[in-house]
Design an enzyme around this catalytic site. Structure first.
Site, PDB file in Angstrom:
ATOM      1  N   THR A  68       0.863  -1.222   0.055  1.00  7.61           N
ATOM      2  CA  THR A  68       0.086  -0.110   0.048  1.00  7.61           C
ATOM      3  C   THR A  68       0.815   1.179   0.006  1.00  7.61           C
ATOM      4  O   THR A  68       0.640   2.147  -0.587  1.00  7.61           O
ATOM      5  CB  THR A  68      -1.039  -0.122   1.234  1.00  7.61           C
ATOM      6  OG1 THR A  68      -0.040  -0.218   2.376  1.00  7.61           O
ATOM      7  CG2 THR A  68      -1.974  -1.135   1.259  1.00  7.61           C
ATOM      8  N   PHE A 109      -8.627   4.959   3.862  1.00 10.01           N
ATOM      9  CA  PHE A 109      -8.335   3.641   4.998  1.00 10.01           C
ATOM     10  C   PHE A 109      -9.447   2.842   5.380  1.00 10.01           C
ATOM     11  O   PHE A 109      -9.304   2.079   6.329  1.00 10.01           O
ATOM     12  CB  PHE A 109      -7.662   4.394   6.270  1.00 10.01           C
ATOM     13  CG  PHE A 109      -6.238   5.175   5.743  1.00 10.01           C
ATOM     14  CD1 PHE A 109      -5.150   4.308   5.517  1.00 10.01           C
ATOM     15  CD2 PHE A 109      -6.226   6.326   5.399  1.00 10.01           C
ATOM     16  CE1 PHE A 109      -3.913   4.872   5.240  1.00 10.01           C
ATOM     17  CE2 PHE A 109      -4.995   6.868   5.216  1.00 10.01           C
ATOM     18  CZ  PHE A 109      -3.746   6.245   4.987  1.00 10.01           C
ATOM     19  N   CYS A 167      -8.277   0.807   8.634  1.00 12.57           N
ATOM     20  CA  CYS A 167      -6.827   0.237   8.605  1.00 12.57           C
ATOM     21  C   CYS A 167      -6.182   0.651   9.959  1.00 12.57           C
ATOM     22  O   CYS A 167      -6.235   1.816  10.450  1.00 12.57           O
ATOM     23  CB  CYS A 167      -6.097   1.116   7.753  1.00 12.57           C
ATOM     24  SG  CYS A 167      -4.313   0.674   7.636  1.00 12.57           S
TER      25      CYS A 167
END
Length: 453
Positions: A266, A394, A401
């Site tokens: 990511t 996110f 996340c």
């Protein structure tokens, strides 16, 4: 509910999809069909959301929850019930979340900073040595950097990322991510015929990655590798504060694999996209450098942990990059009970795909120039003026996340040091194309990178 044209019996919309770039194809469908529509894949129906009003509904945690379905569920062969791949009902998710949340506190983040600085210094030294050898493969080198960061700060493991060649773990991981992404909407018979080599290779790649992590865990338990204040040590020593139970080695392995995959792919993609846009916008580079000089000084002293948060323009570059190309370009939700979405009936457990690539370009939320790269979209006043649901790189809710602050600190630190030490320029004729491997990254991105005089 709207759906793509030319739907076929049994196959549904399979022929209209793009197995190489599925989310980018769904972003095109949003433009064609509107904010809410339906796709059918061999009898499996998925509602797709790409617009702000419908997204606001589907982000409501009282009505919708995270859904673990293909392609994410296909990753369970590797990561089991890790934080990213666990079903909502699985106890291992709550246990790991409880144990690891303190690992992303401000105090814990401070303890990772020096290792991050060392990894960025290694990247810069590596690039300085390559300066006379032509354009640099930026996407590959960002993967080297971020894998080294998460390996060292999380698990005390050195991948020797800046040595010649690539670690076998990285080769296996790249193939495995590609396989998961490209098989999500497969017709099994066709995969057997056309993709049999990848089918045979995938179990070997999974076995290599699991064995590598098992060796890291065993070395730490036996004392062959030293103890340190990192994610692995916390998982080995700290019980779940709610149950008092320690995590099993299998659960620890699943979390390590989750962080190695999600914690490096990511951020690598994020930094690659950011450098692409900066190479095309030298005026933004100068603004960033002015701020970096003011915050960090011009004497080349090591970056202090507290200085990173003061690099607000660099952070806005990161935020704008995540708007255009969020590392996870889409995610799945499911209805907790029978409900409606944008006026359409939704059954209990029905799956909804939120296409962030479309949501983050919704002109109702972002204006008519949504393809333009503009970090000032994230000035405080502009952020306050937008609905909270406009920007979700996110994820949302309890399953968002856990490593968000880790990734942002790493990205701002790395970008500030790269801009301080190097001039960057595009290679002639390059046009951005985006590769999808669950996460996304620029394809074949090579930049001219020269040490600054």
């Amino acid at each position: 509910m709207p759906h793509p044209a030319w739907r076929l019996p049994l196959l549904g919309d399979v022929v209209r999809l793009d197995p190489q770039r599925p989310v980018q194809r769904e972003m095109q469908f949003v433009r064609e069909l509107g904010d809410v529509f339906e796709i059918s894949i061999i009898g499996r129906k998925v509602v797709v959301v790409g617009g702000g009003d419908a997204a606001a509904e589907v982000f409501d945690e009282t009505r919708f929850a995270k859904a673990v379905v293909p392609p994410v569920s296909n990753l369970r062969d590797l990561a089991g019930d890790g934080l990213f791949t666990a079903f909502n009902s699985e106890p291992a998710w709550a246990q790991a979340h409880n144990v690891l949340m303190p690992a992303f506190s401000q105090a814990a983040m401070r303890s990772y900073h020096d290792a991050m600085v060392e990894c960025v210094d290694q990247l810069c030294g590596y690039w300085a040595d390559l300066a006379d050898q032509g354009p640099i493969d930026v996407s590959s080198d960002m993967n080297r950097l971020t894998l080294e960061v998460i390996g060292r700060t999380g698990f005390g493991y050195n991948f020797d990322s800046f040595s010649p060649g690539r670690h076998p773990f990285v080769e296996s991981m790249t193939r495995a991510m590609s396989y998961v992404s490209q098989t999500a909407n497969d017709i099994p018979v066709i995969r057997e015929i056309l993709g049999w080599k990848a089918m045979r290779q995938n179990p070997k790649d999974i076995a290599l990655m699991k064995n590598t992590v098992d060796e890291v865990i065993a070395a730490r338990r036996s004392g062959a590798s030293p103890q340190q204040d990192d994610l692995l040590q916390r998982m080995l020593e700290n019980p779940d504060p709610e149950t008092g139970e320690l995590m099993s080695d299998q659960s620890i392995r699943n979390q390590v694999l989750t962080f190695l995959i999600a914690g490096h792919e990511t951020t690598a993609g994020l930094l690659s996209f950011a450098l692409h846009y900066l190479s095309m916008n030298p005026d933004l580079v100068e603004r960033a450098r002015d701020e970096i000089d003011q915050v960090l000084g011009t004497e080349g002293a090591p970056v202090d942990f507290g200085q990173v948060a003061k690099l607000r323009y660099v952070r806005r570059i990161i935020d704008e990059t995540l708007r255009l190309w969020p590392s996870g370009p889409a995610f799945f939700r499911k209805a907790r009970q029978e409900t409606t979405l944008a006026g359409y009936p939704i059954g209990n457990g029905e799956t909804i795909l939120v296409v962030l690539l479309a949501l983050h370009r919704d002109p109702k939320l972002w204006g008519e120039d949504t393809e333009r790269f503009d970090p000032d979209r994230f000035l405080p006043a502009a952020v306050r003026a937008r609905p909270a649901h406009a920007y979700k790189p996110f994820g949302v809710g309890a399953r968002s996340c856990i490593g968000r602050q880790f990734a942002l600190h790493e990205a701002v630190l790395a970008l500030s040091q790269i801009l301080t030490r190097f001039d960057i320029a595009p290679t002639p004729g390059y046009e951005l194309t985006v590769e999808e491997l669950l996460t996304i990254r620029p394809e074949n991105l090579r930049l001219e990178i020269r040490p600054r005089r």
